[in-house]
Enzyme design. Structure first.
Site, mmCIF file in Angstrom:
data_model
loop_
_atom_site.group_PDB
_atom_site.id
_atom_site.type_symbol
_atom_site.label_atom_id
_atom_site.label_comp_id
_atom_site.label_asym_id
_atom_site.label_seq_id
_atom_site.Cartn_x
_atom_site.Cartn_y
_atom_site.Cartn_z
ATOM 1 N N LYS A 198 3.301 -3.002 -6.972
ATOM 2 C CA LYS A 198 4.697 -2.953 -7.401
ATOM 3 C C LYS A 198 5.634 -3.584 -6.384
ATOM 4 O O LYS A 198 6.600 -4.223 -6.736
ATOM 5 C CB LYS A 198 5.133 -1.504 -7.623
ATOM 6 C CG LYS A 198 6.559 -1.352 -8.128
ATOM 7 C CD LYS A 198 6.750 -2.026 -9.471
ATOM 8 C CE LYS A 198 8.169 -1.928 -9.968
ATOM 9 N NZ LYS A 198 8.364 -2.729 -11.200
ATOM 10 N N TRP A 218 -3.773 -1.821 -1.315
ATOM 11 C CA TRP A 218 -3.756 -3.126 -1.983
ATOM 12 C C TRP A 218 -4.347 -4.079 -0.956
ATOM 13 O O TRP A 218 -3.729 -4.349 0.082
ATOM 14 C CB TRP A 218 -2.331 -3.543 -2.363
ATOM 15 C CG TRP A 218 -2.274 -4.764 -3.207
ATOM 16 C CD1 TRP A 218 -2.460 -4.824 -4.563
ATOM 17 C CD2 TRP A 218 -2.026 -6.099 -2.776
ATOM 18 N NE1 TRP A 218 -2.326 -6.115 -4.993
ATOM 19 C CE2 TRP A 218 -2.069 -6.921 -3.926
ATOM 20 C CE3 TRP A 218 -1.765 -6.696 -1.554
ATOM 21 C CZ2 TRP A 218 -1.862 -8.298 -3.879
ATOM 22 C CZ3 TRP A 218 -1.557 -8.066 -1.493
ATOM 23 C CH2 TRP A 218 -1.615 -8.852 -2.643
ATOM 24 N N LYS A 252 5.559 -11.968 -17.709
ATOM 25 C CA LYS A 252 5.214 -10.664 -18.285
ATOM 26 C C LYS A 252 3.857 -10.701 -18.957
ATOM 27 O O LYS A 252 3.013 -9.839 -18.768
ATOM 28 C CB LYS A 252 6.258 -10.244 -19.326
ATOM 29 C CG LYS A 252 7.429 -9.417 -18.961
ATOM 30 C CD LYS A 252 7.303 -8.248 -18.111
ATOM 31 C CE LYS A 252 7.312 -8.345 -16.657
ATOM 32 N NZ LYS A 252 7.991 -9.047 -15.735
ATOM 33 N N CYS A 283 0.876 -1.174 0.000
ATOM 34 C CA CYS A 283 0.000 0.000 0.000
ATOM 35 C C CYS A 283 0.908 1.217 0.000
ATOM 36 O O CYS A 283 2.088 1.118 0.259
ATOM 37 C CB CYS A 283 -0.864 0.037 1.257
ATOM 38 S SG CYS A 283 -1.927 -1.373 1.421
ATOM 39 N N HIS A 329 7.371 -34.197 -21.198
ATOM 40 C CA HIS A 329 7.052 -34.931 -19.959
ATOM 41 C C HIS A 329 5.713 -34.477 -19.392
ATOM 42 O O HIS A 329 5.540 -34.386 -18.178
ATOM 43 C CB HIS A 329 8.175 -34.738 -18.938
ATOM 44 C CG HIS A 329 9.507 -35.186 -19.440
ATOM 45 N ND1 HIS A 329 9.823 -36.511 -19.649
ATOM 46 C CD2 HIS A 329 10.583 -34.471 -19.844
ATOM 47 C CE1 HIS A 329 11.050 -36.598 -20.129
ATOM 48 N NE2 HIS A 329 11.535 -35.376 -20.265
ATOM 49 N N ASN A 383 0.226 0.414 6.294
ATOM 50 C CA ASN A 383 0.703 -0.487 5.244
ATOM 51 C C ASN A 383 1.324 -1.676 5.955
ATOM 52 O O ASN A 383 2.264 -1.514 6.729
ATOM 53 C CB ASN A 383 1.750 0.220 4.368
ATOM 54 C CG ASN A 383 2.376 -0.730 3.349
ATOM 55 O OD1 ASN A 383 1.779 -1.738 2.992
ATOM 56 N ND2 ASN A 383 3.574 -0.403 2.902
ATOM 57 N N GLY A 384 0.763 -2.864 5.736
ATOM 58 C CA GLY A 384 1.312 -4.052 6.398
ATOM 59 C C GLY A 384 0.176 -4.967 6.810
ATOM 60 O O GLY A 384 -0.958 -4.827 6.357
ATOM 61 N N ARG A 399 1.934 1.336 -5.989
ATOM 62 C CA ARG A 399 2.150 0.397 -4.883
ATOM 63 C C ARG A 399 0.865 -0.369 -4.550
ATOM 64 O O ARG A 399 0.893 -1.369 -3.842
ATOM 65 C CB ARG A 399 2.627 1.130 -3.636
ATOM 66 C CG ARG A 399 3.922 1.881 -3.795
ATOM 67 C CD ARG A 399 4.275 2.608 -2.538
ATOM 68 N NE ARG A 399 4.469 1.685 -1.440
ATOM 69 C CZ ARG A 399 5.633 1.100 -1.179
ATOM 70 N NH1 ARG A 399 6.680 1.351 -1.944
ATOM 71 N NH2 ARG A 399 5.769 0.270 -0.183
ATOM 72 N N GLU A 402 0.909 -11.254 -16.393
ATOM 73 C CA GLU A 402 0.647 -10.229 -15.362
ATOM 74 C C GLU A 402 0.107 -8.927 -15.951
ATOM 75 O O GLU A 402 -0.516 -8.157 -15.214
ATOM 76 C CB GLU A 402 1.873 -9.968 -14.502
ATOM 77 C CG GLU A 402 3.005 -9.211 -15.143
ATOM 78 C CD GLU A 402 4.111 -8.905 -14.146
ATOM 79 O OE1 GLU A 402 3.857 -8.708 -12.950
ATOM 80 O OE2 GLU A 402 5.272 -8.868 -14.583
ATOM 81 N N GLU A 422 10.272 -15.782 -17.466
ATOM 82 C CA GLU A 422 10.013 -14.338 -17.333
ATOM 83 C C GLU A 422 9.070 -13.866 -18.427
ATOM 84 O O GLU A 422 8.166 -13.058 -18.177
ATOM 85 C CB GLU A 422 11.331 -13.575 -17.376
ATOM 86 C CG GLU A 422 11.213 -12.065 -17.383
ATOM 87 C CD GLU A 422 10.499 -11.485 -16.156
ATOM 88 O OE1 GLU A 422 10.283 -12.216 -15.180
ATOM 89 O OE2 GLU A 422 10.135 -10.298 -16.213
HETATM 90 C C1 AGP Z 1 7.412 -8.574 -11.812
HETATM 91 O O1 AGP Z 1 6.951 -7.984 -13.017
HETATM 92 C C2 AGP Z 1 6.458 -8.364 -10.660
HETATM 93 N N1 AGP Z 1 6.186 -6.993 -10.450
HETATM 94 C C3 AGP Z 1 6.894 -9.110 -9.417
HETATM 95 O O2 AGP Z 1 7.039 -10.474 -9.761
HETATM 96 C C4 AGP Z 1 8.233 -8.648 -8.778
HETATM 97 O O3 AGP Z 1 9.307 -8.978 -9.604
HETATM 98 C C5 AGP Z 1 8.387 -9.379 -7.453
HETATM 99 O O4 AGP Z 1 7.309 -8.997 -6.616
HETATM 100 C C6 AGP Z 1 9.727 -9.072 -6.757
HETATM 101 O O5 AGP Z 1 9.825 -7.699 -6.522
HETATM 102 P P1 AGP Z 1 11.242 -7.103 -6.056
HETATM 103 O O6 AGP Z 1 12.209 -7.307 -7.175
HETATM 104 O O7 AGP Z 1 10.963 -5.658 -5.782
HETATM 105 O O8 AGP Z 1 11.656 -7.855 -4.824
#
Ligand code: AGP
Length: 607
Positions: free
Chosen positions: A602, A73, A484, A2, A503, A99-100, A27, A487, A480
């Site tokens: 993020k 969030w 991408k 958040c 497999h 936040n938490g 965030r 997400e 990756e």
């Molecule tokens: C990647 O596109 C995502 N936003 C997410 O997987 C991110 O890489 C992951 O949460 C790790 O974040 P960080 O590198 O800030 O630790």
């Protein structure tokens, strides 16, 4: 997870708070709200959806020179106006943003209900407002501290009381909080992006720290009354780095920035004469580096994939056993920490809870952890035993792109350093450095194929399931690519080792399932070609990422995207960019919220 923001000064607080929340929106953006203190008392507005929804309900002329704000969030309780922060006590005397996660909120809630407290929301955070109110007599700092001693879990909070105009009490444990120091004004926020429009002077709070702020002063203590002597740090980011700079989305800007962010990650860190890397901040002597017999990289998400790429290089070039560990798994596996194992905590934000807690567990067991982060002053960066910043500049889009290639760059430099202390020759080191330095121009040439990639995305964006397949050092890149796509476009995509599909996963293949193959001209090409043919034999669609001029691949695949020829070690960089653009254009085609995809945030600062 958040975003929280607080202000006390001479400006209209509501405008500062909303501007700050917009900077923090990446965030978390399920809902948002502000509380401002004025002659009417604590005036609170909150609304589901983006910040724009909140702006529409906040009076333009709302008076008040201090206030707090939050962009959420959701963790506990659905996305509703009631569950949005700030949360107030029943008498509207306390307002708080959090936040938490309060792990013992249920027992605290029962205790408060027994006192007659009526809860308005389903959240854990609301408990904090009532706890502070319970302990408040006339000293807000004291009430907050008493409340926090009962709390188990993580928090970054900012709290205010209607009888204490201009006073903000901030505290952190596990969730970031930074103080921005202005002229006759002070700012508190989850990260510096909310304050750098006003000031470049900041103080980073540490866990179990409490800070008491008014427009002219601040005082920092622990949870008791021990004052903490805090260093004021210069915030290096520039405001324009937080803007889109003419791009339609932050994600596209950050994809294009890789031409510059990769060289920023290695500039000043290459010793041409000795064909090695020079990395300040490791806090390790050469002898200690030579004693390293094993490397374990701890990470999550995209960082996990970047770390995995580096493991291939670490073993191939430095001949050091290297493994990649999901931070969330490592923490609870009662990890075996060996003396000559070096841990690398890889995190763009430097705030990912899974990675932070894994770091602390390794350190608790006596392990040494280096932090490889992007955000200067972030918690992981500060708690590590040393480390390397990747210098990719602020990454605002939730989907990580430039940080991925900058992380690999930083890890490649570290690998070069270790390799040249071991068996890598000067000539080999020089060749490695020369190949690294060719990347920016190669990335530029790849950007020039964006229209072709956009056309491919238009052709394939409506398929429901994708496989992403690679082998060797390009296997993590396939994972990756799948991440991408899923997400930001919400299309289901899975990454596999190309060999692994026979497999089981090949059962998924039919004419409705495109497979994205990473097939550079390396030692595994012929094997990957066989895997492509296995897919084609089952009417699967094949999109191939191949080296310029590779006719063999073109004859098999339904569509081909080309990357420049380079050394095997560097294809992960070149294969990443087209996949990033493919995901971006698919998301556009499907009219997704590219920079702030649904359900995501993020920086995941909760477990
Ligand atoms: C990647 O596109 C995502 N936003 C997410 O997987 C991110 O890489 C992951 O949460 C790790 O974040 P960080 O590198 O800030 O630790």
């Amino acid at each position: 997870m958040c975003g929280i923001v607080g202000y006390s000064g001479f400006r209209q607080a509501s405008s500062v708070l909303i501007a700050g929340l917009k900077r923090l929106e990446y965030r978390g953006y399920d809902s948002s709200g502000i509380s401002v203190l004025n002659t009417q008392g604590l005036v609170t507005f909150k609304k589901t959806g983006k910040i724009i929804n909140l702006q529409q309900i906040v009076p333009k002329d709302l008076q008040g020179l201090s206030g707090i704000g939050h962009t959420r969030w959701a963790t506990h309780g659905g996305v509703t106006d009631r569950n949005a922060h700030p949360h107030n006590d029943g008498k509207n005397s306390i307002s708080i943003v959090h936040n938490g996660i309060i792990e013992n909120y249920i027992s605290l809630k029962e205790m408060l209900k027994a006192d007659g407290v009526v809860f308005k929301s389903e959240t854990d955070s609301e408990v904090l407002a009532h706890l502070v109110a319970k302990f408040y007599e006339d000293d807000l700092e004291k009430a907050v501290k008493k409340a926090l001693t009962l709390v188990k879990g993580t928090y970054g909070i900012i709290c205010m009381h209607r009888d204490k105009p201009g006073i903000l009490v901030g505290a952190r444990n596990g969730s970031p909080l930074v103080l921005g120091i202005g002229e006759k004004e002070m700012f508190l926020a989850s990260d510096v992006s909310a304050v750098i429009g006003y000031t470049k002077q900041g103080i980073y709070l540490v866990d179990r720290e409490v800070i008491i702020v008014d427009e002219n002063n601040y005082r920092s203590t622990d949870l008791g009354y021990q004052e903490l002597d805090k260093k004021v740090e210069h915030i290096s980011w520039e405001l324009e780095e937080l803007e889109k700079g003419g791009y339609p989305h932050f994600m596209l800007k950050e994809i294009f920035e890789q031409v510059d962010s990769i060289p920023r990650a290695y500039s000043g860190r290459i010793d041409e004469d000795l064909a090695t890397a020079k990395l300040g901040g490791l806090n390790m002597t050469n002898r200690e580096l030579l004693d390293v017999e094993r490397i374990k990289i701890i990470a999550a998400g995209t960082s996990f994939h970047a770390g995995w790429v580096a493991c291939y290089l670490m073993e191939s070039m430095a001949r050091i056993p290297c493994s990649i560990e999901l931070a969330s798994e490592l923490r609870y596996r009662n990890p075996i920490v060996e003396k000559n194992t070096l841990y690398l905590a890889l995190s763009q934000s430097g705030e990912t809870a899974d990675t932070l807690y894994a770091l602390r567990e390794i350190q608790r067991k006596g392990g040494r952890v280096l932090g490889i982060c992007n955000v200067v002053g972030s918690t992981i960066a500060r708690e590590s035993d040393g480390g390397v910043y990747i210098h990719s500049g602020p990454e605002i889009a939730v989907a990580s792109t430039k940080a991925f290639t900058s992380q690999i760059t930083a890890l490649y430099l570290f690998t070069l350093l270790l390799a040249r202390m071991r068996s890598l020759s000067w000539e080999e080191g020089t060749t490695f450095i020369n190949n690294l330095k060719k990347l920016p121009e190669m990335m530029q040439s790849l950007l020039e194929t964006k229209d072709q990639i956009a056309a491919l995305a238009k052709k394939y964006a409506h398929y429901q399931d994708f496989l992403f397949l690679g082998r060797g050092i390009n296997y993590p890149g396939a994972l990756e690519g799948a991440l991408k796509l899923k997400e930001i476009s919400y299309i289901h995509a899975e990454g596999f080792s190309a060999a692994e599909i026979k497999h089981g996963p090949i059962a998924l293949i039919n004419e409705e399932t495109p497979s994205f193959f990473l097939v550079p001209d390396d030692g595994l090409k012929s094997k990957v070609i066989s895997n492509m043919k296995e897919i084609k034999a089952r009417k699967g669609l094949v999109i191939a990422l191949a080296v310029e001029g590779d006719e063999e691949v073109a004859e098999i695949a339904d569509d081909v995207l080309y990357v420049p020829r380079t050394h095997d070690f560097f294809y992960p960089f070149l294969m990443a960019l087209p996949q990033q653009l493919f995901a971006y254009y698919c998301a556009l085609e499907l009219e997704r919220d590219v920079d702030q995809p649904r359900n995501l945030a993020k920086s995941v600062t909760v477990e």
